[in-house]
Scaffold this active site. Structure first.
Site, mmCIF file in Angstrom:
data_model
loop_
_atom_site.group_PDB
_atom_site.id
_atom_site.type_symbol
_atom_site.label_atom_id
_atom_site.label_comp_id
_atom_site.label_asym_id
_atom_site.label_seq_id
_atom_site.Cartn_x
_atom_site.Cartn_y
_atom_site.Cartn_z
ATOM 1 C CG ASP A 1 4.167 -85.751 -44.749
ATOM 2 O OD1 ASP A 1 4.220 -84.781 -44.177
ATOM 3 O OD2 ASP A 1 5.046 -86.792 -44.974
ATOM 4 C CD GLU B 1 10.841 -80.874 -37.837
ATOM 5 O OE1 GLU B 1 11.266 -82.132 -37.417
ATOM 6 O OE2 GLU B 1 11.720 -79.965 -38.100
ATOM 7 C CG HIS C 1 20.547 -83.613 -31.470
ATOM 8 N ND1 HIS C 1 21.428 -83.709 -31.402
ATOM 9 C CD2 HIS C 1 19.942 -83.996 -32.531
ATOM 10 C CE1 HIS C 1 21.919 -84.501 -32.552
ATOM 11 N NE2 HIS C 1 20.786 -84.438 -33.321
ATOM 12 C CB THR D 1 12.007 -84.957 -33.842
ATOM 13 O OG1 THR D 1 12.936 -83.796 -33.581
ATOM 14 C CG2 THR D 1 10.923 -84.429 -34.790
ATOM 15 C CD GLU E 1 7.736 -87.276 -35.737
ATOM 16 O OE1 GLU E 1 8.317 -86.554 -36.812
ATOM 17 O OE2 GLU E 1 6.725 -87.156 -35.608
ATOM 18 N NE ARG F 1 9.659 -91.068 -44.089
ATOM 19 C CZ ARG F 1 8.732 -90.063 -44.005
ATOM 20 N NH1 ARG F 1 7.701 -90.282 -44.117
ATOM 21 N NH2 ARG F 1 9.000 -88.817 -43.386
#
Length: 480
Positions: A81, A212, A329, A372, A410, A441
């Protein structure tokens, strides 16, 4: 093969595949360019890499050590970022110094970087009181502006990202889209040499909370998974936009009122508890609802188009651009797709919301669709919330393929086990459409010896063009 399908597939793929798996750590990142079935792996950097108070690298020595370990795994590079709230403390007063230090380290190590233009807030002020948590707000001179923030039906307001309905409102003489454009110009100019050299290999354009393209439906106000979230259509500019759309369509005047909380519930409601989203109530299927959902999702697409078009204009064709779509989801298998609808993804009433988004990505200059939740399986989710992460990933992959834009992805949640990695590998070619993947990460846990060994194996599988993934059980997009 009791050791698992991934290892079986490698054993059957020939000597090169076996050698690649055995090599593990210290494997060079060379296979990403050897064939279309090879997928490059990046690692997302820590949220606290840059100290939000000082604007400097938190620990340069530890950062270099972490990057060295990442290099040994064979990963292509990292993603980071680049926070608006850190880099523009005053209007047009840009400071990218800590990111310059990062890029210089990466260049020395032979790693690439993908920048994220993070025009959103990181974390919350309350959460930041706990050790290790991150809080990076938008620049103070932006935060002080009234009337430009998303608002839900309960009056909750968030300053995590400027409302997309305020895209034409002037802040210190510039609109939000102009603010983003000017910042991207400054970023480009600061790293022009690195872009030309391929060290900065991609720019992911932030277009909402979490970077996003979505509404903050489950981030504005108290929320717990698997709540459906709330529509963010109640700030003054959103209401004016809806009223204009109703007038233009010559629709009933009552349609200018967004659905209220009495029918849609609150952020933590389940769809079957609401009149609007339940099968029994069927509110989302009415003509008024269809009009509202088309307007609401259309506004999100127009915002994405505006920001991506500026990004393409700024960076030109010399660098790959991407935009991220959120993996909402939960309730995917419920007929109304409630959580997706409040986030701005109109994936109900026979509408392919992800197809619309992918087409917009294509029109703005072949922008990559990033997605994602690649590590998730349906079986790993609670059965009561009708989750469908695997079907959702395949739908977005198909939408990207049909639109003719690349697809990258990701993980959504942190994990260190082979099961999560293998699920991500299942989306690589030839059975999938994945072009690159980012692991979220870097952490002290990831860098522990056993966890790093498992990660290195994942990198090897992804980059091996001979690696085939026969364990994908929900079909492929290769033939679609």
């Amino acid at each position: 093969c009791p050791s698992g399908a991934a290892e079986c597939a490698l054993s059957d793929s020939g000597g090169d595949g076996v050698a690649l798996l055995q090599r593990g750590r210290n494997a060079p990142a060379v296979l990403a360019a050897e064939g279309s079935n090879s997928v490059g792996v990046f690692v997302m950097m820590s949220l606290t890499m840059v100290d939000s108070k000082t604007g400097k690298l938190s620990d340069p020595a530890a950062l270099r050590s972490n990057l060295t370990e990442i290099k040994k795994t064979g990963a292509v590079g990292v993603m980071t970022d680049v926070w608006w709230g850190i880099t523009e403390p005053t209007p047009k007063g840009y400071n990218f110094d800590p990111y310059r230090q990062l890029v210089d380290m990466l260049r020395e190590l032979g790693l690439k970087v993908q920048f994220v233009t993070s025009f959103h807030q990181c974390g919350t002020e309350a959460a930041a009181r706990q050790p290790g948590n991150c809080y990076i707000p938008l620049p103070a001179w932006v935060r002080k502006q009234p009337g430009i923030w998303f608002k839900n039906a309960l009056g909750d307001e968030t300053k995590a990202y400027i409302s997309l309905f305020a895209d034409d409102v002037r802040i210190e003489g510039r609109t939000p889209v102009q603010l983003y454009e000017d910042w991207m110009v400054a970023l480009r100019d600061a790293f022009q040499e690195d872009i030309s050299a391929g060290v900065v290999s991609q720019v992911m354009v932030g277009m909402g909370t979490d970077g996003e393209l979505k509404y903050p439906s489950y981030e504005n106000g108290p929320w717990t998974f698997p709540g459906i979230g709330m529509f963010q259509a109640f700030d003054q500019h959103a209401l004016a936009s809806l009223a204009r759309a109703v007038k233009l369509a010559n629709a009933p005047a009552s349609w200018a009122e967004p659905p209220c909380a009495d029918v849609t519930g609150n952020s933590n409601s389940f769809p079957n508890q609401t009149e609007y989203f339940s099968v029994e109530g069927g509110g989302w299927t009415t003509d008024q609802a269809k009009f509202f959902l088309d307007w609401y999702s259309g506004a999100l697409i127009r915002h994405g188009n505006a920001v991506l078009a500026k990004a393409r204009q700024v960076f030109g064709p010399a660098i790959r651009l991407s935009g991220k779509i959120s993996g909402v989801h939960w309730w995917y298998k419920y007929p109304s797709h409630a959580a997706e609808l409040t986030a701005g993804y109109y994936n109900a009433n026979g509408v392919d919301g992800y197809g619309r988004l992918a087409e917009m990505f294509k029109k703005t200059g072949d922008v990559i669709v990033d997605f994602t939740c690649l590590e998730m399986t349906d079986a790993s989710q609670p059965p009561y919330c009708d989750c469908g992460p695997q079907e959702l990933v395949l739908q977005v992959q198909s939408a990207s393929k049909n639109a003719g834009v690349p697809f990258t992805g990701e993980n959504a949640l942190t994990f260190y086990t082979a099961e999560g990695y293998d699920q991500m590998v299942s989306y690589k070619p030839p059975t999938g459409f994945l072009q690159s993947v980012t692991y979220m990460r870097v952490s002290n846990e990831l860098l522990q010896e056993e966890n790093l060994r498992v990660f290195s194996s994942f990198v090897s599988k992804m980059q091996n063009p001979l690696m085939v993934t026969p364990w994908t059980v929900l079909g492929t997009v290769a033939e679609g």
